[in-house]
Design a protein around this motif. Sequence first.
Motif, short mmCIF file in Angstrom:
data_model
loop_
_atom_site.label_atom_id
_atom_site.label_comp_id
_atom_site.label_asym_id
_atom_site.label_seq_id
_atom_site.Cartn_x
_atom_site.Cartn_y
_atom_site.Cartn_z
N THR A 1 105.53 -28.19 35.51
CA THR A 1 104.07 -28.02 35.47
C THR A 1 103.60 -26.76 36.17
N TYR A 2 104.26 -26.40 37.28
CA TYR A 2 103.73 -25.31 38.11
C TYR A 2 104.62 -24.09 38.21
N ILE A 3 105.67 -24.02 37.37
CA ILE A 3 106.37 -22.75 37.15
C ILE A 3 106.22 -22.33 35.69
N THR A 4 106.42 -23.28 34.79
CA THR A 4 106.40 -22.92 33.37
C THR A 4 105.02 -23.13 32.74
N TYR A 5 104.67 -24.37 32.47
CA TYR A 5 103.51 -24.61 31.60
C TYR A 5 102.16 -24.24 32.21
N GLY A 6 101.84 -24.72 33.41
CA GLY A 6 100.54 -24.42 33.99
C GLY A 6 100.27 -22.93 34.13
N PRO A 7 101.16 -22.18 34.80
CA PRO A 7 100.93 -20.74 34.95
C PRO A 7 100.85 -19.99 33.62
N LEU A 8 101.75 -20.28 32.67
CA LEU A 8 101.73 -19.55 31.40
C LEU A 8 100.46 -19.87 30.61
N LEU A 9 100.00 -21.10 30.66
CA LEU A 9 98.76 -21.46 29.96
C LEU A 9 97.57 -20.69 30.54
N ASN A 10 97.65 -20.32 31.82
CA ASN A 10 96.58 -19.54 32.46
C ASN A 10 96.88 -18.05 32.47
N CYS A 11 97.89 -17.63 31.72
CA CYS A 11 98.27 -16.21 31.63
C CYS A 11 98.56 -15.62 33.01
N ALA A 12 99.27 -16.41 33.82
CA ALA A 12 99.57 -15.98 35.19
C ALA A 12 100.82 -15.11 35.25
#
Length: 630
Positions: free
Chosen positions: A296-307
């Motif tokens: 959730t907090y390395i792959t999906y969450g950050p990438l969904l927020n263009c981090a």
Amino acid sequence: MYKQSVEDPGKFWGKIAENFYFKKHHEGEFFDYNFDISKGDVYIRCMEGATTNICYNCLDRNINNGHGDKIAFYWEGNDPMDSTSITYKKLLAEVCKFSNVLKSLGVKKGDRVAIYPMIMELVVAMLACARIGAVHSIVFGGFSAESLSGRILDAKCDILVTADGVYRGTKLINLKEIADEALELCTQGGHTVSSCVTYYFISSTSMQMVWNKDVDRSWKDLMQSASSECDPEWMGSEDPLFILYTSGSTGIPKGVLHHVTGYMLYAATTHKYSFDYHPDDVYFCTADIGWITGHTYITYGPLLNCATSVMVAFEGVPLFPDPSRYWAIVDKYQVSKFYTAPTAIRALMKFGEEPIKKYSRSSLRVLGTVGEPINPEAWMFYHTVIGNSKCSIVDTFWQTETGGHVLTPLPGCTPTKPGSATFPFFGIVPAILSDEGVELEGPAEGYLVFKQPWPGIMRTVYGDHQRFERTYFTKFPGYYVPGDGCKRDEDGYIWITGRIDDMINVSGHLLSTAEVESSLIEHNLVAEAAVVGKPHSVKGECLYCFVTILEGSEFTQDLVKELKEKVRHHIGAFGTPDFIQNAPGLPKTRSGKIMRRVLRNVAKGNRDLGDVSTMADASVVEVLFKNRVE
């Protein structure tokens, strides 16, 4: 925002969903669910009828918005000299190529793919699965062959993706050898994996590999001929996205199953608000992607927020090559948002301030903690020493099952109390129940439960919906029961008191291990503490405490007396520990969690420890038995 999120969740989450691409939008109610097992089967459905693809939203959508050249990940290997980076555009090309590789191996929508190493290519493989509709099951790279095979067998995975090996400190781990053994165990268990794709990460001549031409495939060879274009598979909102195994109270891991849209919305939203993420931030989560925090907090969450994120090859506490490793990385990439475990903070406290103050850390703004309740002393060290007294501390409570944070402060918004997870996230409605299932109001202590679903909640246990219902919904029908105790203070703040099975009943008084541990660790010589219950002929149970003291300090009877008095002072005479033992090391899983089951056996003098395959360092157990007190 919170009021709307719980009273009109369809409107709240519907507005957030507008930020993402849907091929087809849902019709009807945003949520459809039943939490009350007495009224029928438990189910949760979110935006049913909509179609989307989470990989498309992580990569293509950001590239289409002009961010193709933005760094998606900075990669830091075990060796500080081993580092690289990858842009969103390059990551998409690699993901598309591996998507085509999986298709060439016969993988189709709904098939399960096991992934074993913690390397940059792991993210490529998991996103490729999501792109073509396959269900990924990532297994932490520190697990044994038996643990790996058990997870492959349960999910009936068709493909295994692994690497030749990885380094942990100075130790070389032969992943391929472990994978081969696991595949042999799978065959014995009646299931044959058709292909094992191996990435040559180490390519060391000192590491012997057996190559089975019928099963083994080279990542490099397969990728060379693969196209870098692959259209996404448009998935239904309630199609499965991934399986992730988590410990069960029976000892048999549970395959937690998450689905596409709800998880996507929740991962993105929790990452954005829990860390106050902004486009110019550099975000660093220290977890391994083999755990839900990494999902959730390395792959999906950050990438969904263009981090832009930092990903590291080492999990747990980075003491290689020295205890300054985190802070060297923070300064190197000017990290502003940092997320780690209390275990790591406490371990680093043993080395004092010098390794931290070698580096500026001036870029840091938000410091998060995950995995267990953080004791106030570690919280203050995190805030004052690591954060230079200028960073918000975000103590997040959640589980593999919840998909994302459920209790957390919002940085810069929520006044915090050291050790408290504070308040519910958007969409979360917690309650505290008594043993009889009565909702307690005002200041209270009891069972933490949740009254209604949120988008990211798990949908079932893979292949065993009855276990899902039995584990989370039968104790208190109408509520989701995460298995944790908590207390609410006079200001409404929620404090997690530990797992319900970590509650100890001493002479009719229910004590939380976390509460006792916090008292012990306040002593200036104590680096870490773990508390378990031991059978007692009069009290029923008594407190047996394992204490790790600072390096160079001496464990004395005077210290034992001081620690007992400290607990007595904080909790009361009834909470005074009967036993305090010197514990130079504690038995932990490779993700840093203390194995209390093992400690209970040590306290009782029982050497039948059961399965210890997930223990990081088994040698500590013999030392504990040697130091055991009667």
